[in-house]
Write a protein that holds these residues in place. Sequence first.
Motif, PDB file in Angstrom:
ATOM      1  N   MET B 212       9.574  23.833   7.860  1.00  0.00           N
ATOM      2  CA  MET B 212       9.727  24.053   6.418  1.00  0.00           C
ATOM      3  C   MET B 212       8.472  24.613   5.776  1.00  0.00           C
ATOM      4  SD  MET B 212      12.676  23.556   5.099  1.00  0.00           S
ATOM      5  CE  MET B 212      13.198  24.486   6.516  1.00  0.00           C
ATOM      6  N   TYR B 215       7.813  28.745   4.455  1.00  0.00           N
ATOM      7  CA  TYR B 215       8.006  29.393   3.152  1.00  0.00           C
ATOM      8  C   TYR B 215       6.843  29.205   2.185  1.00  0.00           C
ATOM      9  CZ  TYR B 215      12.758  30.551   4.405  1.00  0.00           C
ATOM     10  OH  TYR B 215      13.852  31.090   5.015  1.00  0.00           O
ATOM     11  N   LYS B 217       3.628  27.799   2.981  1.00  0.00           N
ATOM     12  CA  LYS B 217       2.251  27.811   3.477  1.00  0.00           C
ATOM     13  C   LYS B 217       1.970  28.876   4.537  1.00  0.00           C
ATOM     14  CE  LYS B 217       1.668  22.866   2.655  1.00  0.00           C
ATOM     15  NZ  LYS B 217       1.333  21.577   3.251  1.00  0.00           N
ATOM     16  N   ARG B 311      16.376  30.575  -8.058  1.00  0.00           N
ATOM     17  CA  ARG B 311      15.657  29.548  -7.320  1.00  0.00           C
ATOM     18  C   ARG B 311      14.595  30.189  -6.438  1.00  0.00           C
ATOM     19  NH1 ARG B 311      18.606  24.858  -6.395  1.00  0.00           N
ATOM     20  NH2 ARG B 311      16.646  24.095  -5.551  1.00  0.00           N
ATOM     21  N   ARG B 312      13.609  29.420  -6.114  1.00  0.00           N
ATOM     22  CA  ARG B 312      12.615  29.761  -5.098  1.00  0.00           C
ATOM     23  C   ARG B 312      11.743  30.961  -5.474  1.00  0.00           C
ATOM     24  NH1 ARG B 312      14.965  27.312   0.315  1.00  0.00           N
ATOM     25  NH2 ARG B 312      16.272  25.758  -0.615  1.00  0.00           N
ATOM     26  N   ILE B 313      11.732  32.046  -4.677  1.00  0.00           N
ATOM     27  CA  ILE B 313      10.706  33.071  -4.892  1.00  0.00           C
ATOM     28  C   ILE B 313      11.246  34.390  -5.473  1.00  0.00           C
ATOM     29  CG2 ILE B 313       8.920  34.457  -3.791  1.00  0.00           C
ATOM     30  CD1 ILE B 313       8.677  32.253  -1.659  1.00  0.00           C
ATOM     31  N   GLN B 314      12.208  34.982  -4.781  1.00  0.00           N
ATOM     32  CA  GLN B 314      12.635  36.352  -5.101  1.00  0.00           C
ATOM     33  C   GLN B 314      13.044  36.522  -6.574  1.00  0.00           C
ATOM     34  OE1 GLN B 314      16.315  37.226  -3.209  1.00  0.00           O
ATOM     35  NE2 GLN B 314      16.187  39.447  -3.489  1.00  0.00           N
ATOM     36  N   LEU B 340      11.685  21.952  -7.376  1.00  0.00           N
ATOM     37  CA  LEU B 340      10.472  22.563  -6.824  1.00  0.00           C
ATOM     38  C   LEU B 340       9.270  22.403  -7.758  1.00  0.00           C
ATOM     39  CD1 LEU B 340      11.779  25.778  -5.050  1.00  0.00           C
ATOM     40  CD2 LEU B 340      11.282  23.549  -4.082  1.00  0.00           C
ATOM     41  N   ARG B 341       9.525  21.967  -8.992  1.00  0.00           N
ATOM     42  CA  ARG B 341       8.409  21.634  -9.888  1.00  0.00           C
ATOM     43  C   ARG B 341       7.541  20.523  -9.295  1.00  0.00           C
ATOM     44  NH1 ARG B 341       8.398  23.303 -15.017  1.00  0.00           N
ATOM     45  NH2 ARG B 341      10.126  24.611 -15.634  1.00  0.00           N
ATOM     46  N   MET B 343       6.843  20.233  -6.051  1.00  0.00           N
ATOM     47  CA  MET B 343       6.294  20.595  -4.740  1.00  0.00           C
ATOM     48  C   MET B 343       4.763  20.597  -4.767  1.00  0.00           C
ATOM     49  SD  MET B 343       7.202  23.958  -2.487  1.00  0.00           S
ATOM     50  CE  MET B 343       7.048  25.026  -3.886  1.00  0.00           C
ATOM     51  N   ASP B 463      10.655  38.263   0.425  1.00  0.00           N
ATOM     52  CA  ASP B 463      10.979  37.531  -0.807  1.00  0.00           C
ATOM     53  C   ASP B 463      10.191  38.107  -1.984  1.00  0.00           C
ATOM     54  OD1 ASP B 463      12.923  35.632  -0.269  1.00  0.00           O
ATOM     55  OD2 ASP B 463      11.490  34.168   0.491  1.00  0.00           O
TER      56      ASP B 463
END
Lengths: 90, 554
Positions: B212, B215, B217, B311-314, B340-341, B343, B463
């Motif tokens: 995991m 994405y 690190k 969501r996430r990056i893109q 993800l806030r 993380m 992404d």
Amino acid sequence: MSILIHIPTILRALTNDQKKVNSSGDTVSDIVENLECDFPGIKDRLINNKEVHGFINIYLNDEDIRFGEGLNTQVKPGDAITILPAVAGG
Amino acid sequence: MNNLTLRVCFSTADRAFAPFMSALVSQAEKMDIEIITEDTSVSTGVLPIVLQRTNGDQFTVDVSTPYIQGKFCGERELQAITGLMAVHSRSLGQISYLGVDYISVTAASLVMQLLIAGLFGRVRGATILRCNFDLTQAGLLAVGQYLAGASVDYGAESFLAGNGEPNKRPPFRSNDGILFELESLSPKPWQIFWRDLGVSDKDIGKGWHGFMQRYAKAISPIPSSMINLLSELSFSQLQEKAHLSGIYITKLCSLDERKSDEKLAALLTKGPWQIEPHDAALLNGYSTVTAALRANATQPLAGITVVESCRRIQGPMAGHLLTLLGATVIRIEPPGGDLLRGMPPLAGDCSARFDALNYLKQVREIDIKSVAGKAEIMALIKDADVFIHNWAPGKAAQLGLDCSDMVKVNPALIYAYAGGWGKSDNEIDIPGTDFMVQAYSGLADIISQHGGSPGGTLFTATDLFGGILASQAVVIALYRRLTANTGFYVESSLLGAATLLSESYLNSNAVLSEHHDVKDLVVDDLSSLSSHPVLELFLTTNDYTRLDSLWRMS
């Protein structure tokens, strides 16, 4: 019996800013239910469809319960539970 | 865009700009923009690039690159000084070039959207005629989330670049020698797959947490015992086990295999965007009018409202770029906020990595699956200019929030989908995630040949570029809407991003960046970027370090 639970920063608004709380129960599921009584709203942040939420990891001592018995994982006095947000992206 | 002309004064002496120029010209061709290049003999380190309308109105971006140790920085120097090389090399045994001209290609996309946004602002009454862009900004945008994670006060991430173990990261190799990527969207299929191979639950858990980390690190520490098990089975055996467990595997396509993809030609000629006007029948006499700029507005998209459900990056990256150009972005998050806030590491009470892509947005918590939530979204859409999402294929229709649903309440809407496989969504039955797309597209093959890694990069290359292309597509649609009297459906994809990054290899005309030894320039500690003499100008530190703006006026 008392189990120590480490609360991540993101959930501390629900635990009156406490980093560590104590709870009791025979399984992780019991503990989550008891936490919900003390800190309403926390269960929804941890559990989704009766499983640990996809973006939350719950460790019993050093092991992620998801890859053991999940919420049915037995706990014993002196155990420590650590809740951590998952690292993810994509 | 055939009423536009791109004028560039380019000195062939400007070797540092060659990959950027090549990418810029290629993009202009795809957008049907006329190109006029004038060769100048003087190399000044600044390229003025002008986009002109047929009525004579124009906007200029002055593109620069730093001058270090007696020469202008090209791709390799830029990758070295912005920390991109370091991020790419976290999982490798040495510090290595990424293998593709990532900064030059993404910079071309960013400059193109600055030019079009600039003209868009001009049409809306802006007095600003030009802005500046430095190629390092593209590199700093690329490493933005890693930089955020490395520069917080508490719990900052620190990695030694070039000190990884490449044999402990994907891609994996089957016993018949096939290199492949593996993806699992949730832990359950992962557990079923590995249990079937006889791995202990303890190792399965350890492997999952290592996997995991790709994405966020750019590392993927997996127990060797697990990787060794994969190499005992044939690829077809692994495919069968993957199918039974619910994980996905795909082999790394060679460049030649990708060249035989029949949908490739369209991507290479028309570009990675699909921008189509809504069906005229839906408009029902509706007229689109883009509001003029407020008199004191300095950013070209000021007054434009974007609703983002990403969501996430893109998708969040696309929304982020639109905010940097002045748009108001309303971000929809589930009740309780995006998980993800949380993380780590945190900056204050929010994930630094998350904040880096979302700090300029307004947030509305809405349950998009509920009837009330949908009504709330439709109410937002009614007054918005743009809606953008990066949901999984088919989800928009399932939610009743597809383009056709939204156009009914706002025919002028630009409906943007930042997807994985684009036009091939229905044919490719593996998830369109960054590393699967790198493997499938041939990008991983290129990186393995030129980037010192055994497969693709663990830096989330597609992404991030996918997000940049998505905002570019929105900016193009906003510009076209000024005269088209209709809204647009806009689509972009990770596959499109990977294809554009691979373009010079796919066309066999790679303008390879010059091979300099850049060891002296490599920044391997991202937290030191904010005090780098060349970069500090572009960075701001407040809880963590980030790129301070994209729209820099002369």
